[in-house]
Scaffold this motif. Structure first.
Motif, PDB file in Angstrom:
ATOM      1  N   VAL A  23       0.850  -1.210   0.000  1.00 46.55           N
ATOM      2  CA  VAL A  23       0.000   0.000   0.000  1.00 46.55           C
ATOM      3  C   VAL A  23       0.882   1.257   0.000  1.00 46.55           C
ATOM      4  N   LYS A  24       1.997   1.177   0.701  1.00 46.04           N
ATOM      5  CA  LYS A  24       2.916   2.332   0.747  1.00 46.04           C
ATOM      6  C   LYS A  24       3.393   2.671  -0.674  1.00 46.04           C
ATOM      7  N   LYS A  25       3.778   1.625  -1.413  1.00 49.16           N
ATOM      8  CA  LYS A  25       4.265   1.817  -2.783  1.00 49.16           C
ATOM      9  C   LYS A  25       3.131   2.366  -3.667  1.00 49.16           C
ATOM     10  N   LEU A  26       1.955   1.759  -3.516  1.00 49.21           N
ATOM     11  CA  LEU A  26       0.817   2.203  -4.334  1.00 49.21           C
ATOM     12  C   LEU A  26       0.440   3.657  -4.017  1.00 49.21           C
ATOM     13  N   SER A  27       0.556   4.039  -2.760  1.00 52.43           N
ATOM     14  CA  SER A  27       0.199   5.414  -2.366  1.00 52.43           C
ATOM     15  C   SER A  27       1.073   6.434  -3.105  1.00 52.43           C
ATOM     16  N   ARG A  28       2.346   6.095  -3.288  1.00 51.83           N
ATOM     17  CA  ARG A  28       3.254   6.997  -4.027  1.00 51.83           C
ATOM     18  C   ARG A  28       2.797   7.114  -5.479  1.00 51.83           C
ATOM     19  N   THR A  29       2.495   5.956  -6.098  1.00 55.75           N
ATOM     20  CA  THR A  29       2.033   5.948  -7.501  1.00 55.75           C
ATOM     21  C   THR A  29       0.771   6.793  -7.644  1.00 55.75           C
ATOM     22  N   ILE A  30      -0.163   6.597  -6.701  1.00 55.19           N
ATOM     23  CA  ILE A  30      -1.450   7.308  -6.790  1.00 55.19           C
ATOM     24  C   ILE A  30      -1.229   8.818  -6.755  1.00 55.19           C
ATOM     25  N   THR A  31      -0.410   9.278  -5.822  1.00 57.48           N
ATOM     26  CA  THR A  31      -0.186  10.730  -5.706  1.00 57.48           C
ATOM     27  C   THR A  31       0.426  11.279  -6.999  1.00 57.48           C
ATOM     28  N   GLU A  32       1.407  10.539  -7.539  1.00 59.17           N
ATOM     29  CA  GLU A  32       2.052  11.000  -8.784  1.00 59.17           C
ATOM     30  C   GLU A  32       1.029  11.089  -9.915  1.00 59.17           C
ATOM     31  N   ARG A  33       0.212  10.044 -10.041  1.00 57.08           N
ATOM     32  CA  ARG A  33      -0.763  10.006 -11.142  1.00 57.08           C
ATOM     33  C   ARG A  33      -1.814  11.109 -10.990  1.00 57.08           C
ATOM     34  N   LEU A  34      -2.281  11.311  -9.769  1.00 57.13           N
ATOM     35  CA  LEU A  34      -3.317  12.340  -9.570  1.00 57.13           C
ATOM     36  C   LEU A  34      -2.762  13.719  -9.914  1.00 57.13           C
ATOM     37  N   LEU A  35      -1.485  13.949  -9.570  1.00 57.32           N
ATOM     38  CA  LEU A  35      -0.876  15.247  -9.859  1.00 57.32           C
ATOM     39  C   LEU A  35      -0.657  15.422 -11.363  1.00 57.32           C
ATOM     40  N   LYS A  36      -0.247  14.340 -12.032  1.00 51.87           N
ATOM     41  CA  LYS A  36       0.047  14.388 -13.471  1.00 51.87           C
ATOM     42  C   LYS A  36      -1.237  14.563 -14.303  1.00 51.87           C
ATOM     43  N   LYS A  37      -2.315  13.969 -13.805  1.00 55.84           N
ATOM     44  CA  LYS A  37      -3.638  14.115 -14.408  1.00 55.84           C
ATOM     45  C   LYS A  37      -3.696  13.661 -15.875  1.00 55.84           C
ATOM     46  N   GLU A  38      -3.060  12.512 -16.146  1.00 57.04           N
ATOM     47  CA  GLU A  38      -3.123  11.951 -17.510  1.00 57.04           C
ATOM     48  C   GLU A  38      -4.049  10.747 -17.512  1.00 57.04           C
ATOM     49  N   GLU A  39      -4.903  10.652 -18.509  1.00 52.50           N
ATOM     50  CA  GLU A  39      -5.863   9.524 -18.526  1.00 52.50           C
ATOM     51  C   GLU A  39      -5.156   8.183 -18.735  1.00 52.50           C
ATOM     52  N   LYS A  40      -5.525   7.192 -17.918  1.00 53.28           N
ATOM     53  CA  LYS A  40      -4.954   5.850 -18.071  1.00 53.28           C
ATOM     54  C   LYS A  40      -6.035   4.835 -17.677  1.00 53.28           C
ATOM     55  N   ILE A  41      -6.802   4.393 -18.671  1.00 54.22           N
ATOM     56  CA  ILE A  41      -7.887   3.424 -18.419  1.00 54.22           C
ATOM     57  C   ILE A  41      -7.422   2.058 -18.919  1.00 54.22           C
ATOM     58  N   PRO A  42      -7.555   1.006 -18.090  1.00 53.64           N
ATOM     59  CA  PRO A  42      -7.038  -0.303 -18.527  1.00 53.64           C
ATOM     60  C   PRO A  42      -7.832  -0.845 -19.720  1.00 53.64           C
ATOM     61  N   PRO A  43      -7.153  -1.617 -20.601  1.00 53.16           N
ATOM     62  CA  PRO A  43      -7.871  -2.195 -21.742  1.00 53.16           C
ATOM     63  C   PRO A  43      -8.800  -3.317 -21.284  1.00 53.16           C
ATOM     64  N   GLY A  44      -9.773  -3.673 -22.118  1.00 56.35           N
ATOM     65  CA  GLY A  44     -10.686  -4.780 -21.802  1.00 56.35           C
ATOM     66  C   GLY A  44      -9.919  -6.099 -21.742  1.00 56.35           C
ATOM     67  N   LYS A  45     -10.405  -7.056 -20.948  1.00 55.22           N
ATOM     68  CA  LYS A  45      -9.726  -8.349 -20.823  1.00 55.22           C
ATOM     69  C   LYS A  45     -10.462  -9.400 -21.649  1.00 55.22           C
ATOM     70  N   TRP A  46      -9.716 -10.312 -22.252  1.00 55.35           N
ATOM     71  CA  TRP A  46     -10.313 -11.296 -23.164  1.00 55.35           C
ATOM     72  C   TRP A  46     -11.302 -12.227 -22.467  1.00 55.35           C
ATOM     73  N   TYR A  47     -11.071 -12.464 -21.156  1.00 61.08           N
ATOM     74  CA  TYR A  47     -11.886 -13.478 -20.472  1.00 61.08           C
ATOM     75  C   TYR A  47     -13.194 -12.916 -19.883  1.00 61.08           C
TER      76      TYR A  47
END
Ligand SMILES: Cc1cc2nc3c(=O)[nH]c(=O)nc-3n(C[C@H](O)[C@H](O)[C@H](O)COP(=O)(O)O)c2cc1C
Ligand code: SF4
Ligand code: SF4
Length: 252
Positions: free
Chosen positions: A143-167
């Motif tokens: 969670v500590k690692k993810l928290s860093r990623t989240i803050t960076e992404r929210l500040l950068k404000k670039e869209e990143k939506i995961p692609p659909g999965k085949w299954y």
């Protein structure tokens, strides 16, 4: 940045992650909001973080209803999911609704944790019970690692939506079968002699589906989050006779 962390949780995994994130996200103001049926949230935030478990490869209905009611006004959002094994279409489903409502979705992340559903099939203290809890290992560090990623992404404000999965067409069919079975299971909730009518389960249910008067009564609006079952202080809730020896689980 004022981050609003809105989360939903049955047994407690997603709630535990929310509490850890609040501790690990530094230099920003983080306020939390527990998502319940028809509960409205204010607009006083700059960025949104949604925490949701995966139920039958999808987000719970309560989370879907909640995100559908929000207005993004160009603000960034990030989604974290907690799952027992496979998240199916849950992240993409939430991301699409948030995008439609005007948020910039900056990412979706899954955290593998103990499975609050399969634990019902196990016996307290058994070998399989211990294995089932194993995915919670290192949760703080993850969670500590993810928290860093989240803050960076929210500040950068670039869209990143995961692609659909085949299954996803396969998991959608399995989910339909599960919800059919769930209709029977939700009618099997009962209390045993340990129930002291304390009323806690009434407040615990995110769908306001429980009434406590002279006995505990379940309505027909249950999404099987198992919050009442796992968190009854007297462990007095059973699902028919299936759960007489099942462990209760309240997160890591
Ligand atoms: C009704 C129900 C359905 C579930 N379905 C899935 C699923 O499809 N895929 C998965 O990986 N985990 C599934 N799980 C496990 C939960 O997603 C996982 O344990 C999650 O961390 C629970 O979070 P919570 O304690 O905050 O509710 C399910 C759990 C429940 C109660
Ligand atoms: S929380 Fe448990 S003990 Fe309290 S009323 Fe509900 S079932 Fe009974
Ligand atoms: S009745 Fe129990 S399992 Fe059903 S939604 Fe409410 S808390 Fe969850």
């Amino acid at each position: 940045m004022r981050i609003r962390l809105a989360y939903y949780s049955g047994s407690g995994n997603t709630q535990c992650v929310a509490q850890l994130m609040r501790r690990f996200i530094k230099n920003h103001e983080v306020s939390t909001f527990f998502i319940k049926k028809n509960r409205k949230m204010d607009e006083e935030y700059d960025a949104l973080l949604i925490g949701s478990p995966v139920y039958a490869y999808m987000p719970p209905l309560t989370v879907m209803e909640f995100v559908s009611s929000l207005k993004g006004r160009g603000r960034p959002a990030f989604i974290y999911l907690t799952k027992g094994l496979i998240s199916g279409d849950a992240g993409r489903k939430l991301a699409k609704v948030l995008k439609k409502n005007g948020f910039v979705v900056t990412g979706v992340s899954d955290l593998l944790m103990a499975d609050s559903l399969f634990i019902l099939l196990l016996r307290e203290g058994s070998f399989l019970h211990k294995i089932m809890l194993y995915p919670n290992k290192n949760i703080e560090a993850r969670v500590k690692k993810l928290s860093r990623t989240i803050t960076e992404r929210l500040l950068k404000k670039e869209e990143k939506i995961p692609p659909g999965k085949w299954y996803v067409p396969i998991t959608t069919k399995i989910a339909a079968l599960f919800w059919k079975k769930e209709q029977k299971l939700q009618r099997a909730f009962l209390t045993d002699e340990r129930c002291d009518l304390c009323g806690a389960c009434e407040g615990l249910c995110p769908r306001k589906n429980i009434t406590v008067e002279k006995s505990v009564i379940w309505g027909d609006d249950c999404e099987f989050c198992l919050r009442c079952f796992h968190r009854c202080p007297q462990t007095a809730i059973q699902i028919g006779t299936y759960t007489l020896r099942s462990p209760r689980y309240r997160g890591p």
